[in-house]
Design a protein around this motif. Structure first.
Motif, PDB file in Angstrom:
ATOM      1  N   ILE A   1      13.071  26.581  53.474  1.00  0.00           N
ATOM      2  CA  ILE A   1      13.693  26.397  54.788  1.00  0.00           C
ATOM      3  C   ILE A   1      15.189  26.723  54.768  1.00  0.00           C
ATOM      4  O   ILE A   1      15.839  26.682  55.807  1.00  0.00           O
ATOM      5  N   THR A   2      15.724  27.037  53.562  1.00  0.00           N
ATOM      6  CA  THR A   2      17.145  27.385  53.482  1.00  0.00           C
ATOM      7  C   THR A   2      17.349  28.823  53.000  1.00  0.00           C
ATOM      8  O   THR A   2      18.393  29.139  52.423  1.00  0.00           O
ATOM      9  N   GLY A   3      16.345  29.691  53.248  1.00  0.00           N
ATOM     10  CA  GLY A   3      16.581  31.107  53.058  1.00  0.00           C
ATOM     11  C   GLY A   3      15.809  31.825  51.979  1.00  0.00           C
ATOM     12  O   GLY A   3      15.957  33.042  51.827  1.00  0.00           O
ATOM     13  N   TYR A   4      14.975  31.120  51.216  1.00  0.00           N
ATOM     14  CA  TYR A   4      14.188  31.771  50.165  1.00  0.00           C
ATOM     15  C   TYR A   4      12.803  32.097  50.717  1.00  0.00           C
ATOM     16  O   TYR A   4      11.857  31.315  50.616  1.00  0.00           O
ATOM     17  N   ASP A   5      12.650  33.293  51.257  1.00  0.00           N
ATOM     18  CA  ASP A   5      11.386  33.672  51.887  1.00  0.00           C
ATOM     19  C   ASP A   5      10.235  33.801  50.897  1.00  0.00           C
ATOM     20  O   ASP A   5       9.068  33.714  51.277  1.00  0.00           O
ATOM     21  N   THR A   6      10.540  34.025  49.632  1.00  0.00           N
ATOM     22  CA  THR A   6       9.494  34.206  48.622  1.00  0.00           C
ATOM     23  C   THR A   6       9.148  32.917  47.892  1.00  0.00           C
ATOM     24  O   THR A   6       8.490  32.947  46.846  1.00  0.00           O
ATOM     25  N   ALA A   7       9.560  31.788  48.427  1.00  0.00           N
ATOM     26  CA  ALA A   7       9.436  30.525  47.702  1.00  0.00           C
ATOM     27  C   ALA A   7       8.007  30.184  47.297  1.00  0.00           C
ATOM     28  O   ALA A   7       7.780  29.533  46.272  1.00  0.00           O
ATOM     29  N   TRP A   8       7.022  30.605  48.088  1.00  0.00           N
ATOM     30  CA  TRP A   8       5.635  30.204  47.814  1.00  0.00           C
ATOM     31  C   TRP A   8       4.948  31.122  46.814  1.00  0.00           C
ATOM     32  O   TRP A   8       3.840  30.834  46.371  1.00  0.00           O
ATOM     33  N   ARG A   9       5.601  32.236  46.455  1.00  0.00           N
ATOM     34  CA  ARG A   9       4.987  33.225  45.566  1.00  0.00           C
ATOM     35  C   ARG A   9       5.766  33.343  44.257  1.00  0.00           C
ATOM     36  O   ARG A   9       6.902  32.876  44.147  1.00  0.00           O
ATOM     37  N   ASP A  10       5.118  33.965  43.276  1.00  0.00           N
ATOM     38  CA  ASP A  10       5.806  34.209  42.019  1.00  0.00           C
ATOM     39  C   ASP A  10       6.352  35.628  41.979  1.00  0.00           C
ATOM     40  O   ASP A  10       6.236  36.386  42.957  1.00  0.00           O
ATOM     41  N   GLN A  11       6.932  36.003  40.861  1.00  0.00           N
ATOM     42  CA  GLN A  11       7.560  37.313  40.747  1.00  0.00           C
ATOM     43  C   GLN A  11       6.547  38.455  40.762  1.00  0.00           C
ATOM     44  O   GLN A  11       6.916  39.619  40.921  1.00  0.00           O
ATOM     45  N   HIS A  12       5.255  38.128  40.592  1.00  0.00           N
ATOM     46  CA  HIS A  12       4.205  39.146  40.659  1.00  0.00           C
ATOM     47  C   HIS A  12       3.668  39.326  42.079  1.00  0.00           C
ATOM     48  O   HIS A  12       2.795  40.157  42.309  1.00  0.00           O
ATOM     49  N   GLY A  13       4.143  38.499  43.007  1.00  0.00           N
ATOM     50  CA  GLY A  13       3.661  38.546  44.383  1.00  0.00           C
ATOM     51  C   GLY A  13       2.464  37.664  44.640  1.00  0.00           C
ATOM     52  O   GLY A  13       1.933  37.638  45.754  1.00  0.00           O
ATOM     53  N   ASP A  14       2.018  36.918  43.633  1.00  0.00           N
ATOM     54  CA  ASP A  14       0.848  36.049  43.789  1.00  0.00           C
ATOM     55  C   ASP A  14       1.256  34.708  44.403  1.00  0.00           C
ATOM     56  O   ASP A  14       2.341  34.186  44.135  1.00  0.00           O
ATOM     57  N   LEU A  15       0.355  34.155  45.218  1.00  0.00           N
ATOM     58  CA  LEU A  15       0.590  32.828  45.782  1.00  0.00           C
ATOM     59  C   LEU A  15       0.550  31.811  44.643  1.00  0.00           C
ATOM     60  O   LEU A  15      -0.489  31.608  44.014  1.00  0.00           O
ATOM     61  N   TYR A  16       1.664  31.172  44.382  1.00  0.00           N
ATOM     62  CA  TYR A  16       1.812  30.408  43.146  1.00  0.00           C
ATOM     63  C   TYR A  16       2.055  28.914  43.354  1.00  0.00           C
ATOM     64  O   TYR A  16       1.849  28.126  42.431  1.00  0.00           O
ATOM     65  N   PHE A  17       2.460  28.512  44.541  1.00  0.00           N
ATOM     66  CA  PHE A  17       2.947  27.138  44.730  1.00  0.00           C
ATOM     67  C   PHE A  17       1.943  26.083  44.321  1.00  0.00           C
ATOM     68  O   PHE A  17       2.308  24.964  43.949  1.00  0.00           O
ATOM     69  N   TRP A  18       0.633  26.423  44.391  1.00  0.00           N
ATOM     70  CA  TRP A  18      -0.406  25.440  44.096  1.00  0.00           C
ATOM     71  C   TRP A  18      -0.516  25.114  42.612  1.00  0.00           C
ATOM     72  O   TRP A  18      -0.990  24.025  42.239  1.00  0.00           O
ATOM     73  N   VAL A  19      -0.043  25.998  41.746  1.00  0.00           N
ATOM     74  CA  VAL A  19      -0.207  25.793  40.304  1.00  0.00           C
ATOM     75  C   VAL A  19       0.523  24.541  39.817  1.00  0.00           C
ATOM     76  O   VAL A  19      -0.072  23.695  39.135  1.00  0.00           O
ATOM     77  N   PRO A  20       1.828  24.352  40.146  1.00  0.00           N
ATOM     78  CA  PRO A  20       2.510  23.152  39.673  1.00  0.00           C
ATOM     79  C   PRO A  20       2.100  21.881  40.425  1.00  0.00           C
ATOM     80  O   PRO A  20       2.651  20.806  40.151  1.00  0.00           O
ATOM     81  N   ILE A  21       1.179  21.995  41.364  1.00  0.00           N
ATOM     82  CA  ILE A  21       0.609  20.819  42.020  1.00  0.00           C
ATOM     83  C   ILE A  21      -0.715  20.452  41.359  1.00  0.00           C
ATOM     84  O   ILE A  21      -0.898  19.337  40.860  1.00  0.00           O
TER      85      ILE A  21
END
Length: 275
Positions: A213-233
């Motif tokens: 919400i403060t400007g990081y549009d890629t926050a939910w993905r990793d550097q490969h472009g994969d949806l990553y946020f669920w892994v550390p959950i």
């Protein structure tokens, strides 16, 4: 005469979990911002500050809530140690909120430093707030990070249960939070390469939302472009149950209960003496 100690209300427990997690993230995310964007310190600074943050967060919250400050801890205690399931969602919400607010404070305070270091708010500074596989540079993919987080959180919960089991040989003189902090330092120094040792869903999700919400549009993905946020959950929740279960299987079930010590010819330990 005084009566028995008053049991904290759920509101008090949630306040403690919020505050304890807030303290943890202020030190943890703050040190990563200082090292990565500010250029002060190194990997050891990060490992030590996270460990100290855990120690202080537990000291802040332990009296009222038990000092979970980690949804994986709360979940494992509900599975194996009788923590009430009805409290689990509320504890998770308080932990997430504490991490989120703390990350916003770090984001605000380091705004000029981050803007100079990474004006586009890219992956270059994304891992200041949330974790990435291989810390954004090494060839680790999603499932490698899942493996890493399961193992790292299993180590955490295995040792935490050993340190808090009064039938075992726990640290005395209220030093358990200090030793748990040292455990996190050791995990950071030994298991920080493959996925940044989140080992705490709130630690990752709260700051990840704050950065989004403060400007990081890629926050939910990793550097490969994969949806990553669920892994550390998901992976820490699984790893915490694995680690706690292994402790009970390998150690906990073999330790005599208090009433069994004398029967077994062992000296009764002071912590079991009840007036």
């Amino acid at each position: 005469m005084t009566g028995p100690p008053k049991t904290p209300s759920l509101a008090a427990e949630l306040s403690a979990e919020f505050a304890g997690t807030l303290i943890l993230i202020l030190f943890g995310v703050g040190v990563v911002a200082q090292v990565v964007a500010g250029g002060l310190g190194d990997h050891d600074s990060i490992a030590w500050a996270w460990g100290i943050g855990v120690t202080l967060g537990v000291y802040v919250s332990a009296r009222l809530s038990g000092g979970h400050i980690n949804p994986a801890v709360t979940f494992a205690l509900a599975v194996f140690k009788g923590f009430p399931w009805r409290k689990v969602p509320a504890f998770w919400a308080a932990q997430f909120a504490g991490a989120f607010i703390a990350a916003l404070l770090v984001r605000w305070d380091y705004s000029e430093v981050l803007a100079k270091f990474d004006p586009g708010h890219t992956f270059k500074s994304q891992f200041v707030f949330s974790t990435l596989p291989g810390n954004g540079t090494l060839p680790i993919g999603t499932w490698g990070a899942v493996r890493d987080q399961v193992i790292g959180t299993a180590i955490l919960l295995f040792v935490v249960l050993a340190l808090t089991d009064l039938r075992n040989s726990p640290p005395l003189a209220n030093l358990t939070p200090v030793v748990i902090g040292l455990l996190v330092v050791a995990i950071g120094m030994a298991w920080g390469t493959c996925a940044g040792y989140a080992i705490n869903p709130a630690r990752d999700l709260g700051p990840r939302l704050a950065q989004y919400i403060t400007g990081y549009d890629t926050a939910w993905r990793d550097q490969h472009g994969d949806l990553y946020f669920w892994v550390p959950i998901a992976a820490p929740l699984v790893g915490g149950v694995v680690g706690a279960g292994l402790y009970l299987l390998l150690i906990g079930r073999h330790i005599p209960e208090p009433e069994d010590f004398q029967a077994a010819g062992a000296e009764r330990k002071p912590e079991y003496d009840v007036p």
